[in-house]
Design an enzyme around this catalytic site. Structure first.
Site, mmCIF file in Angstrom:
data_model
loop_
_atom_site.group_PDB
_atom_site.id
_atom_site.type_symbol
_atom_site.label_atom_id
_atom_site.label_comp_id
_atom_site.label_asym_id
_atom_site.label_seq_id
_atom_site.Cartn_x
_atom_site.Cartn_y
_atom_site.Cartn_z
ATOM 1 N N CYS A 1 -10.037 -3.300 11.776
ATOM 2 C CA CYS A 1 -11.386 -3.560 11.271
ATOM 3 C C CYS A 1 -12.399 -3.999 12.332
ATOM 4 O O CYS A 1 -13.530 -3.484 12.331
ATOM 5 C CB CYS A 1 -11.343 -4.539 10.092
ATOM 6 S SG CYS A 1 -10.098 -5.822 10.181
ATOM 7 N N HIS B 1 -12.571 -2.701 3.169
ATOM 8 C CA HIS B 1 -11.344 -2.330 3.879
ATOM 9 C C HIS B 1 -10.453 -1.604 2.871
ATOM 10 O O HIS B 1 -10.217 -2.133 1.778
ATOM 11 C CB HIS B 1 -10.592 -3.558 4.374
ATOM 12 C CG HIS B 1 -11.407 -4.527 5.180
ATOM 13 N ND1 HIS B 1 -11.114 -4.831 6.484
ATOM 14 C CD2 HIS B 1 -12.486 -5.280 4.855
ATOM 15 C CE1 HIS B 1 -11.971 -5.733 6.930
ATOM 16 N NE2 HIS B 1 -12.819 -6.025 5.952
ATOM 17 N N GLN C 1 -1.476 2.660 10.251
ATOM 18 C CA GLN C 1 -2.111 2.563 8.937
ATOM 19 C C GLN C 1 -2.992 3.785 8.672
ATOM 20 O O GLN C 1 -3.604 4.330 9.591
ATOM 21 C CB GLN C 1 -2.995 1.320 8.868
ATOM 22 C CG GLN C 1 -2.259 0.001 8.946
ATOM 23 C CD GLN C 1 -3.227 -1.173 8.910
ATOM 24 O OE1 GLN C 1 -4.187 -1.220 9.668
ATOM 25 N NE2 GLN C 1 -2.982 -2.119 8.018
ATOM 26 N N HIS D 1 -12.702 1.992 6.672
ATOM 27 C CA HIS D 1 -13.672 0.948 6.341
ATOM 28 C C HIS D 1 -14.967 1.618 5.911
ATOM 29 O O HIS D 1 -15.485 2.493 6.602
ATOM 30 C CB HIS D 1 -13.889 0.028 7.541
ATOM 31 C CG HIS D 1 -12.651 -0.709 7.920
ATOM 32 N ND1 HIS D 1 -11.749 -0.208 8.836
ATOM 33 C CD2 HIS D 1 -12.120 -1.883 7.455
ATOM 34 C CE1 HIS D 1 -10.739 -1.051 8.941
ATOM 35 N NE2 HIS D 1 -10.936 -2.067 8.114
ATOM 36 N N LYS E 1 -8.970 -8.835 -2.702
ATOM 37 C CA LYS E 1 -8.519 -7.444 -2.604
ATOM 38 C C LYS E 1 -7.884 -6.973 -3.905
ATOM 39 O O LYS E 1 -7.265 -7.750 -4.638
ATOM 40 C CB LYS E 1 -7.531 -7.268 -1.454
ATOM 41 C CG LYS E 1 -6.259 -8.099 -1.560
ATOM 42 C CD LYS E 1 -5.341 -7.859 -0.366
ATOM 43 C CE LYS E 1 -4.121 -8.775 -0.444
ATOM 44 N NZ LYS E 1 -3.162 -8.527 0.650
ATOM 45 N N ARG F 1 2.097 -6.157 15.141
ATOM 46 C CA ARG F 1 2.154 -7.522 14.632
ATOM 47 C C ARG F 1 3.495 -8.140 14.998
ATOM 48 O O ARG F 1 4.542 -7.516 14.817
ATOM 49 C CB ARG F 1 1.935 -7.546 13.105
ATOM 50 C CG ARG F 1 0.553 -7.065 12.704
ATOM 51 C CD ARG F 1 0.319 -7.082 11.215
ATOM 52 N NE ARG F 1 -0.964 -6.460 10.894
ATOM 53 C CZ ARG F 1 -1.381 -6.183 9.660
ATOM 54 N NH1 ARG F 1 -0.615 -6.498 8.628
ATOM 55 N NH2 ARG F 1 -2.553 -5.607 9.461
ATOM 56 N N ASP G 1 -5.976 3.845 7.647
ATOM 57 C CA ASP G 1 -6.948 2.769 7.504
ATOM 58 C C ASP G 1 -8.366 3.320 7.468
ATOM 59 O O ASP G 1 -8.698 4.237 8.216
ATOM 60 C CB ASP G 1 -6.806 1.818 8.695
ATOM 61 C CG ASP G 1 -7.303 0.423 8.392
ATOM 62 O OD1 ASP G 1 -7.604 0.142 7.225
ATOM 63 O OD2 ASP G 1 -7.383 -0.386 9.335
#
Length: 663
Positions: free
Chosen positions: A355, A536, A402, A406, A490, A384, A404
């Site tokens: 992000c 997100h 991911q 945004h 979320k 991570r 992912d």
């Protein structure tokens, strides 16, 4: 004379009883059937022991085995206490620590006196637990002062319990539960009235593992004994059958049999993808690109390593630092001693999420209100620093990618964008045969932003799901207090697989915090600067974990369009080799991922081997098929075979191997 209390029952009636009356006595007054069936009570909504005296006016609902969620939790809590008592009876000198119930059972952590426990100890412990059930010992609640309980634990050599009690607030009254008059444990409860209310055939101890005291590897290593507990033997047998089926579907086992991937110590927590496994990845990636292209996303790529000051500004350095890999590594990592420190100009970090980088792209150039919504997508590789013990195959890794994205949007666009995402997620999950439930994770205790911001963000997500018609029992709608991210609430999508397990996968978060912290803005219709809202969102969650879920959901028998090898042409005799090569060429020309098996092996051996590899279609050819231009097609998991002209078989496979239409 005892004071009289007014007790309101679910049917609307009110009973006057003397103070000190127990719910069990009220059940007996109502009728002998209820007296036998009642196992606990909800007093003003709080679950309590059936034998705990009432001391004030209250609403009362009696709990029976039909209230399965409450009944299971009570039974599993009791099984955990029985486990602890049985262990201390069999192994004197063993210290007890904690023993909670879990989603399908219970566990208890012990500090053995002489040696760690092993799986070989479990049958004897089970037998002792059944003796305790047969003894039908009353389970009795008792209040103690903190000081008295610490002294009792210390006197009995229960150092772990004494340490825990000493950390509770001074002056706090604590409760213990006695099993008969011989054994007790510190516990808030509630519990069943006696050990005999448990079914001795409805539990099983499953395994032993190591566990650190209070989850900290700097502390003593304990022996953790796991068990599964149910209300009756039928439920236990069904659970054990599910476990057996889950074992057959284990993605690590199938991944090896299908030659998809492997894991090894040289890259602990990361995946070595083999050609067949990476083919699945590529097909999913291509599928997702078709989905996002059709939904108006723009794909980007951002750096793996970013300056620590960026992570400090975003808030991740303070809130998430222990899970980040930092360069240089003399900054304390998750397993090192030392406090979390503030960012320094010379430190870099592998990104744990995408992000902040997407905000940096958004900030390039001036954005107008006409540019919004701007949907940025990335197959973003993240790292991570997960604890060693938490890693699990593809399901929990340290390096992952991911799907992912945004969405930067105006305030008036939020609900429409969330609704559009709900529709996209619904279509994608249905393509893979999943049903799902939706949960709303609300503000956590530690968070950024004002209460007004959180109120608004939670309301917008809730409104979007309501408008989409998904906030219903059919979709398992539930709100989860305290489980949001530190910067946003979320929505979570929980998939249900083929054997009834649930997996939390997709999310969308409504975030006003990061755009503020990282100074994202656009020029509004009024000519002034405004903050965008940042949504997100992910659907697969991560490719690694989603592939693991798919392998287990389909037991390795992936849809033909996703299978790494869609067909194998296998020969019965070497005279058919040339025809097999000709068939392979035609299959490949038609876009089918195919191979030949020309080995000098019996056809039954070839069938078994390719079945183990989960190849959807085996095209068997011999001398006769070569002469007639046919194939004997055998489907995965089926004994029968069909004789078809080669071109007809290819046309059928082409149709089956076509990915889902996202148009």
């Amino acid at each position: 004379m005892a004071a009289m209390l007014k007790i309101s029952l679910p049917d609307g009636s009110v009973r006057e009883v003397a103070a000190g009356t127990t719910p069990a006595q009220i059940a007996a007054d109502i009728g002998p059937g209820l007296a036998k069936a009642a196992i606990a009570a909800r007093v003003d909504g709080e679950l309590r022991d059936i034998m705990r005296p009432l001391d004030a006016d209250a609403s009362l609902a009696l709990v029976t085995a039909k209230d399965e969620a409450d009944a299971l939790d009570l039974a599993r809590h009791d099984y955990a206490h029985l486990l602890a008592e049985a262990v201390q009876r069999l192994f004197p000198g063993t210290q007890i620590t904690f023993g909670p119930s879990t989603d399908d059972g219970f566990y208890y952590d012990f500090a053995p006196k002489d040696r760690p426990f092993t799986d070989d100890d479990l049958p004897a412990i089970e037998a002792e637990m059944r003796k305790l059930i047969a003894a039908n010992k009353p389970l009795r609640r008792e209040a103690w002062s903190r000081e008295a309980l610490i002294a009792r634990w210390a006197a009995e050599g229960e150092t772990f319990k004494a340490e825990w009690a000493a950390e509770l607030p001074e002056g706090e009254e604590l409760t213990v539960y006695w099993s008969g008059d011989e054994w007790f444990d510190m516990c808030r409860g509630p519990h069943l009235a006696s050990t005999g209310r448990l079914d001795p055939t409805a539990f099983k101890l499953t395994r032993v593992s190591g566990a650190y005291w209070r989850g900290d590897q700097k502390n003593a290593m304990l022996s953790r004994i796991y068990g599964t507990g149910w209300l009756n033997k039928k439920q236990l047998d069904a659970h054990l059958l599910r476990l057996e089926e889950a074992g057959k579907r284990d993605h690590r086992k199938l991944g090896a049999e299908m030659d998809l991937f492997h894991l090894q110590a040289e890259a602990h927590g990361s995946v070595f993808w083999h050609p067949k496994g990476y083919r699945i990845w590529r097909e999913l990636e291509a599928y997702m690109r078709r989905a996002i292209d059709g939904a108006g996303y723009r794909e980007v790529k951002t750096p793996q390593v970013m300056d620590a000051r960026q992570w400090e500004q975003s808030g991740h350095w303070g809130k998430y630092r222990e899970n980040m890999f930092v360069i240089p590594d003399e900054v304390p990592n998750i397993d090192d001693e030392g406090p979390i420190v503030s960012a320094d100009a010379d430190w870099m970090a592998l990104k744990p999420m995408n992000c902040p980088a997407h905000i940096l792209i958004f900030r390039q150039g001036i954005k107008s209100y006409r540019d919004l919504p701007l949907r940025l997508y990335e197959n973003g590789c993240c790292h991570r620093n997960e604890p060693h013990g938490a890693l699990h195959g593809l399901m929990r890794v340290r390096q992952f990618t991911q799907d992912d994205a945004h969405i930067f949007c105006r305030e008036d666009q939020i609900v429409d964008e969330v609704q559009a995402f709900c529709r996209l997620a619904d279509r994608i999950y249905k393509d893979f045969g999943f049903t799902y439930s939706i949960k709303l994770a609300l503000r956590p205790e530690k968070r950024f932003g004002t209460e007004e911001m959180w109120d608004q963000a939670e309301a917008e997500l809730r409104d979007a799901v309501v408008r989409a018609g998904l906030a219903t029992d059919e979709f398992g709608w539930e709100e989860l207090p305290g489980e949001g991210a530190f910067y946003a609430p979320k929505l979570e999508w929980h998939l249900t697989d083929a054997i009834g397990r649930t997996w939390q996968v997709g999310t969308i978060q409504s975030d006003r915090v990061l755009p503020e912290r990282l100074d994202a803005s656009y020029i509004g219709e009024d000519g002034e600067r405004h903050r965008p809202v940042m949504l997100h969102r992910a659907i697969f969650g991560s490719y690694e974990r989603f592939i693991g879920i798919l392998i287990e959901h389909f037991a390795g028998k992936l849809p033909v369009w996703l299978a790494p090898v869609q067909a194998v042409v296998a020969t019965i005799v070497s005279d058919a080799d040339d025809y097999a090569r000709e068939a392979l060429a035609k299959l490949k020309a038609a876009g089918i991922r195919a191979e030949t098996d020309l080995r000098n092996e019996k056809i039954n051996y070839k069938v078994r081997e390719h079945s183990l590899a989960k190849v959807p279609a085996l095209l068997v050819v011999g001398k006769r098929e070569a002469e007639e231009g046919t194939v004997a097609i055998r489907r995965l998991g089926e004994q029968a075979q069909a004789i078809l002209p080669l071109d007809e078989a290819i046309a059928m496979l082409v149709k089956e191997s076509t990915p889902p239409d996202l148009g």
